[in-house]
Scaffold this motif. Structure first.
Motif, PDB file in Angstrom:
ATOM      1  N   PRO A 138      -3.721   0.071  -1.947  1.00 29.04           N
ATOM      2  CA  PRO A 138      -5.134  -0.259  -1.769  1.00 29.04           C
ATOM      3  C   PRO A 138      -6.017   0.996  -1.736  1.00 29.04           C
ATOM      4  CG  PRO A 138      -3.768  -1.471  -0.227  1.00 29.04           C
ATOM      5  CD  PRO A 138      -2.889  -0.450  -0.856  1.00 29.04           C
ATOM      6  N   VAL A 139      -7.307   0.766  -2.009  1.00 30.58           N
ATOM      7  CA  VAL A 139      -8.327   1.828  -2.049  1.00 30.58           C
ATOM      8  C   VAL A 139      -7.897   2.876  -3.083  1.00 30.58           C
ATOM      9  CG1 VAL A 139      -9.852   3.307  -0.673  1.00 30.58           C
ATOM     10  CG2 VAL A 139      -8.587   1.439   0.445  1.00 30.58           C
ATOM     11  N   ALA A 140      -7.956   2.465  -4.326  1.00 26.64           N
ATOM     12  CA  ALA A 140      -7.415   3.271  -5.417  1.00 26.64           C
ATOM     13  C   ALA A 140      -7.973   4.683  -5.459  1.00 26.64           C
ATOM     14  CB  ALA A 140      -7.671   2.562  -6.749  1.00 26.64           C
ATOM     15  N   ASP A 141      -9.283   4.832  -5.155  1.00 27.35           N
ATOM     16  CA  ASP A 141      -9.874   6.167  -5.280  1.00 27.35           C
ATOM     17  C   ASP A 141      -9.385   7.124  -4.202  1.00 27.35           C
ATOM     18  OD1 ASP A 141     -11.189   4.886  -3.219  1.00 27.35           O
ATOM     19  OD2 ASP A 141     -13.168   5.686  -3.722  1.00 27.35           O
ATOM     20  N   GLN A 142      -8.694   6.569  -3.174  1.00 33.40           N
ATOM     21  CA  GLN A 142      -8.145   7.431  -2.116  1.00 33.40           C
ATOM     22  C   GLN A 142      -6.674   7.783  -2.349  1.00 33.40           C
ATOM     23  OE1 GLN A 142     -10.014   8.850   0.337  1.00 33.40           O
ATOM     24  NE2 GLN A 142     -11.711   7.910  -0.819  1.00 33.40           N
ATOM     25  N   CYS A 143      -6.073   7.159  -3.362  1.00 36.52           N
ATOM     26  CA  CYS A 143      -4.677   7.445  -3.734  1.00 36.52           C
ATOM     27  C   CYS A 143      -3.773   7.478  -2.509  1.00 36.52           C
ATOM     28  CB  CYS A 143      -4.602   8.777  -4.482  1.00 36.52           C
ATOM     29  SG  CYS A 143      -3.042   9.051  -5.358  1.00 36.52           S
ATOM     30  N   MET A 144      -3.720   6.333  -1.808  1.00 38.46           N
ATOM     31  CA  MET A 144      -2.979   6.269  -0.551  1.00 38.46           C
ATOM     32  C   MET A 144      -1.458   6.309  -0.724  1.00 38.46           C
ATOM     33  SD  MET A 144      -5.138   6.539   1.771  1.00 38.46           S
ATOM     34  CE  MET A 144      -4.075   6.223   3.181  1.00 38.46           C
ATOM     35  N   HIS A 145      -0.995   6.297  -1.957  1.00 36.86           N
ATOM     36  CA  HIS A 145       0.441   6.500  -2.173  1.00 36.86           C
ATOM     37  C   HIS A 145       0.748   7.968  -2.441  1.00 36.86           C
ATOM     38  CE1 HIS A 145      -1.404   5.616  -6.099  1.00 36.86           C
ATOM     39  NE2 HIS A 145      -0.555   6.513  -6.582  1.00 36.86           N
ATOM     40  N   GLY A 146      -0.270   8.806  -2.437  1.00 36.12           N
ATOM     41  CA  GLY A 146      -0.073  10.237  -2.577  1.00 36.12           C
ATOM     42  C   GLY A 146       0.153  10.674  -4.014  1.00 36.12           C
TER      43      GLY A 146
END
Length: 464
Positions: free
Chosen positions: A127-135
């Protein structure tokens, strides 16, 4: 300091000491030891091919079921016509991707942090693609769900974590020639008659698993009622009281990989159940007079298209009716006499899924051929539920013995007792027998179960 052997348990006992090859005995401790159980998850359920279900359970794009390979939960799903088996563990924080037994999903989304995966296990996004929460440390291609190796056999779904290990055909070996007579005999194949039944038994999985290796002898005592009540009670050969001893004669197929089949004389059944003389009938006539379980006389023609002449010979002579696939599958393709003199077949498969050293989940699938007429299908399902389902009379017997065996294996003295497999065949295969493998003729013995334990021993002591 010497390195600790992979073959030693915590108290210094070697796994090799648990089985006496010469005496054909197995220490009862094998049915209760926690450390041994933990090793089995790696060396048995992490190495062999395991049955997870049937493709007719997930016919549509996105359909899935949750199943277990040992204690590992997996998602069995259909994606673009193919079947995938994915470890049901989110690579982010270890949450289960799905907690549902079955369903349909174009995308599997973890409820914890929302990581999303396609039905084939491929990682889509967080979620929140622009934050790239999967690193960005790992590529997205590296974040998918772990995949098992999958094969379909007669519509049955098998998978293994042993990606570079033996093929499924190599695993079955010569036993496949006989299994083909059950699972690959018809034009359209089998399908499930509803979802599998499941219940928990407080017993070690091996207590059930080794019985599935074609233990016929227990039928005489544990299932004695089959010869005393109902439509099984009386037959011309059995005499008053319905002695089941004649059913203990036949041919048994053993396997170096622990697979087993009991092949029981069809001629005797034809005499008892139809009153006809099998010696006066051709191969085709025998199969039409008493069709294989799940078939009617009209469907017998399909056998000639899908089986070899040698397989047809065995089908009309001593067809495989009960047995198992190592490590934890039991099958039953049996003839059930009815009050009106007719015969209804039953097609069932069980798996014994380990849930701890003293707990297993019994899973029962009921099968029918896709061409089975509706009336016969209904009778088959009802008869199978009554005998082999989770509340079936046969399973009430079996599931009573396994917990007692597991409990005795915990005792300070009992754990040193042994399971004995010393009733040994002294015969070879029947004269003229066309099938391959280790085949013995006569009264049921312990050979098939002993081969089951020998393969367990081989896997448990193999160099890692």
């Amino acid at each position: 300091m010497k390195p600790k052997s992979h073959n030693l348990l915590a108290d210094g006992t070697s796994i090799s000491d648990l089985i006496d090859i010469e005496m054909r005995e197995v220490k009862l401790r094998t049915l209760s030891d926690q450390q041994l159980y933990d090793l089995e998850q790696q060396r048995i359920f992490g190495k062999t091919w395991l049955m997870l279900g049937h493709e007719s359970e997930i016919p549509n794009e996105g359909d899935f079921v949750q199943r277990f390979m040992g204690e590992d939960s997996v998602i069995v799903s259909r994606h673009k016509g193919e079947i995938y088996v994915s470890l049901n563990v989110c690579p982010h924080r270890g949450m289960k991707i799905t907690t549902h037994d079955a369903g349909n999903a174009k995308v599997h989304k973890c409820i914890y942090h929302g990581w999303a995966f396609r039905p084939n296990g491929q990682f889509l996004a967080s979620p929140v693609a622009d934050q790239c929460m999967h690193g960005t440390i790992r590529d997205k291609e590296d974040l998918g769900l772990q995949q098992a190796r999958v094969t379909l056999y007669g519509g049955l779904i098998f998978a293994t974590w042993n990606i570079d290990g033996p093929s499924f055909d190599e695993f079955l070996g010569d036993a496949k020639w006989y299994y083909d007579m059950l699972f690959c005999r018809s034009d359209k194949g089998m399908e499930v008659a509803g979802p599998p039944q499941r219940f928990i038994i407080r017993a070690n999985w091996k207590a059930a698993g080794e019985q599935s290796a074609a233990d016929g002898f227990h039928t005489l005592t544990l299932h004695r009622w089959l010869g005393e009540v109902g439509n099984y009670k009386k037959g011309e050969e059995e005499g008053e009281g319905g002695d089941l001893t004649p059913e203990m004669f036949g041919a048994e197929v053993s396997s170096p990989h622990g697979h087993a089949l009991r092949c029981i004389d069809l001629g005797r059944k034809i005499r008892r159940l139809t009153g006809k003389n099998p010696d006066e009938l051709s191969t085709e006539e025998k199969l039409k007079v008493l069709p294989p379980p799940g078939m009617n006389p009209e469907m017998v023609e399909q056998l000639k298209k899908n089986l070899s002449p040698e397989q047809l010979q065995v089908m009309a002579w001593m067809p495989p009716q009960v047995g198992g696939m190592f490590p934890n599958v039991l099958f039953g393709f049996v003839y059930i006499p009815q009050a009106d003199g007719s015969v209804v077949g039953s097609m069932t498969l069980h798996t014994y899924v380990p849930k701890g050293p003293d707990k297993l989940e019994f899973t029962n699938w009921i099968f029918v051929e896709k061409d089975t007429p509706p009336e016969l299908r209904e009778k088959m399902v009802m008869q199978t539920i009554q005998l082999f389902g989770t509340s079936g009379m046969v399973e009430q017997d079996d599931s009573d013995t396994w917990p007692h065996m597991t409990l005795t294996a915990k005792g300070a003295q009992g754990r040193h007792s042994t399971l004995k497999y010393q009733a040994i065949y002294e015969t070879d295969k029947p004269d003229g027998w066309p099938g391959p493998g280790i085949v013995n003729e006569g009264f049921t013995k312990d050979d098939t179960q002993w081969h089951w334990w020998l393969y367990w021993y081989e896997l448990m002591t193999a160099e890692q």
